[in-house]
Design a protein around this motif. Structure first.
Motif, short mmCIF file in Angstrom:
data_model
loop_
_atom_site.label_atom_id
_atom_site.label_comp_id
_atom_site.label_asym_id
_atom_site.label_seq_id
_atom_site.Cartn_x
_atom_site.Cartn_y
_atom_site.Cartn_z
N LEU A 13 -57.26 65.97 55.52
CA LEU A 13 -56.14 65.45 56.30
C LEU A 13 -56.39 65.65 57.80
CD1 LEU A 13 -53.20 66.83 54.13
CD2 LEU A 13 -54.24 64.55 54.03
N VAL A 14 -56.94 66.82 58.16
CA VAL A 14 -57.26 67.15 59.54
C VAL A 14 -58.60 67.89 59.53
CG1 VAL A 14 -56.58 68.51 61.57
CG2 VAL A 14 -54.82 67.37 60.20
N TYR A 52 -59.31 73.15 59.69
CA TYR A 52 -59.48 72.11 58.68
C TYR A 52 -58.23 72.18 57.81
CZ TYR A 52 -60.92 69.74 54.45
OH TYR A 52 -60.95 68.88 53.38
N ILE A 53 -57.62 71.03 57.53
CA ILE A 53 -56.48 70.97 56.61
C ILE A 53 -56.82 69.93 55.56
CG2 ILE A 53 -54.02 70.56 56.29
CD1 ILE A 53 -53.63 71.20 59.28
N THR A 63 -55.61 75.36 54.40
CA THR A 63 -55.92 75.38 55.83
C THR A 63 -57.01 76.41 56.07
OG1 THR A 63 -54.19 77.02 56.32
CG2 THR A 63 -53.58 74.70 56.49
N ASP A 64 -58.01 76.01 56.83
CA ASP A 64 -59.13 76.88 57.17
C ASP A 64 -59.18 77.00 58.69
OD1 ASP A 64 -61.50 78.29 57.36
OD2 ASP A 64 -62.78 76.61 56.73
N TRP A 65 -58.64 78.10 59.21
CA TRP A 65 -58.64 78.38 60.64
C TRP A 65 -60.03 78.86 61.05
CZ3 TRP A 65 -53.86 79.23 63.65
CH2 TRP A 65 -52.71 78.85 62.96
N ASN A 124 -62.37 82.66 58.57
CA ASN A 124 -63.34 82.17 59.55
C ASN A 124 -62.86 82.33 60.99
OD1 ASN A 124 -65.43 81.32 57.77
ND2 ASN A 124 -64.08 79.67 57.13
N VAL A 125 -61.78 83.08 61.19
CA VAL A 125 -61.33 83.41 62.54
C VAL A 125 -62.21 84.55 63.03
CG1 VAL A 125 -59.43 84.34 63.92
CG2 VAL A 125 -58.98 82.60 62.17
#
Length: 135
Positions: free
Chosen positions: A6-7, A13-14, A25-27, A61-62
């Motif tokens: 989606l993003v 990443y969403i 969600t992957d920040w 992944n932050v």
């Protein structure tokens, strides 16, 4: 996870996980208060466009953050709830120093249900077990 994108941006990443009917969600990268708020608003925009009751919120992944839960965060969670969110599994980053303060805040949040985890597998299992209200 088989995800429909989606993003896909540098900071997040969403994707939609059709098998589990949730957003993933992957920040990624470093987060300041401003970047965190902008990313949260992007999540809000995404859930409004693609209503979903659950989010698997992966922060592994932050690389660095100085963000803490604030009154703004509580406002954002309420907006997410109004957009349909019922459960969020939040996976901590190793770079997160405000864990005690966050946990003290999280336990007081009733809706949406918020649970924190140290690993993605535990968060995934918890989120799969959550029953959502259908309207």
């Amino acid at each position: 996870m088989d995800l429909a994108t989606l993003v896909d941006r540098e900071e997040i990443y969403i994707g939609f996980d059709a098998a589990n009917q949730w957003l993933y969600t992957d920040w990624k990268g470093e987060y300041t208060k401003e970047r965190s708020r902008a990313t949260c608003l992007l999540m809000l925009e995404t859930i409004r466009a693609h209503p979903c009751a659950k989010i698997l919120n992966d922060n592994t992944n932050v690389t660095r953050t100085n963000v803490e839960l604030t009154q703004w965060t509580l406002w954002w969670l309420e907006e997410m709830r109004q957009a349909g969110l019922q459960c969020i599994a939040w996976v901590y980053t190793r770079a997160f120093d405000a864990r005690e303060a966050t946990e003290a805040t999280v336990v007081r949040i009733e809706r949406p249900r918020v649970a924190t985890f140290d690993d993605l597998a535990s968060a995934y299992m918890w989120l799969q077990q959550q029953i959502v209200q259908t309207t």
